[in-house]
Design a protein around this motif. Structure first.
Motif, PDB file in Angstrom:
ATOM      1  N   GLU A   1     -11.683  12.457 -22.437  1.00 18.33           N
ATOM      2  CA  GLU A   1     -11.968  11.218 -21.704  1.00 18.33           C
ATOM      3  C   GLU A   1     -12.602  11.493 -20.346  1.00 18.33           C
TER       4      GLU A   1
ATOM      5  N   ARG B   1       2.317  16.024 -30.037  1.00 25.20           N
ATOM      6  CA  ARG B   1       2.056  14.833 -29.207  1.00 25.20           C
ATOM      7  C   ARG B   1       1.534  15.207 -27.829  1.00 25.20           C
ATOM      8  N   ARG B   2       2.210  16.132 -27.174  1.00 28.35           N
ATOM      9  CA  ARG B   2       1.823  16.493 -25.804  1.00 28.35           C
ATOM     10  C   ARG B   2       0.463  17.177 -25.759  1.00 28.35           C
TER      11      ARG B   2
ATOM     12  N   GLN C   1      -2.223  14.668 -26.178  1.00 27.16           N
ATOM     13  CA  GLN C   1      -2.472  13.962 -24.917  1.00 27.16           C
ATOM     14  C   GLN C   1      -3.389  14.793 -24.012  1.00 27.16           C
ATOM     15  N   PHE C   2      -3.138  16.083 -23.970  1.00 22.12           N
ATOM     16  CA  PHE C   2      -3.967  16.969 -23.163  1.00 22.12           C
ATOM     17  C   PHE C   2      -5.410  16.978 -23.665  1.00 22.12           C
ATOM     18  N   GLU C   3      -5.587  17.061 -24.977  1.00 23.41           N
ATOM     19  CA  GLU C   3      -6.939  17.018 -25.560  1.00 23.41           C
ATOM     20  C   GLU C   3      -7.655  15.718 -25.190  1.00 23.41           C
ATOM     21  N   ARG C   4      -6.954  14.585 -25.327  1.00 24.47           N
ATOM     22  CA  ARG C   4      -7.548  13.291 -24.965  1.00 24.47           C
ATOM     23  C   ARG C   4      -7.909  13.241 -23.488  1.00 24.47           C
ATOM     24  N   PHE C   5      -7.042  13.767 -22.644  1.00 32.17           N
ATOM     25  CA  PHE C   5      -7.292  13.821 -21.205  1.00 32.17           C
ATOM     26  C   PHE C   5      -8.608  14.552 -20.930  1.00 32.17           C
TER      27      PHE C   5
END
Length: 66
Positions: A54, A43-44, A47-51
């Motif tokens: 984006e 999960r974390r 989130q880093f990949e999406r950050f």
């Protein structure tokens, strides 16, 4: 430096974040991390990949800067 080590370093320079995350998760599983720990990591790191994505950052690990 031997040829095998040079090749490994060259491949590492091209490694993308998602590949590194998968390698990290597989390593954790082999090390005996609990399923809940691996789920938390997944999960974390997702989130880093999406950050990164984006905000238009490179997904090649060698190109990332702090």
């Amino acid at each position: 430096m031997d040829t095998r080590h040079k090749l490994h370093r060259q491949e590492g320079r091209k490694m993308k974040v998602d590949q590194l995350v998968q390698l990290y998760l597989r390593t954790g599983k082999l090390e005996g991390k609990t399923e809940s720990t691996l789920t938390w990591y997944t999960r974390r790191l997702g989130q880093f990949e999406r950050f990164l994505r984006e905000r238009g950052h490179s997904m090649v690990v060698a190109n990332l800067r702090l």
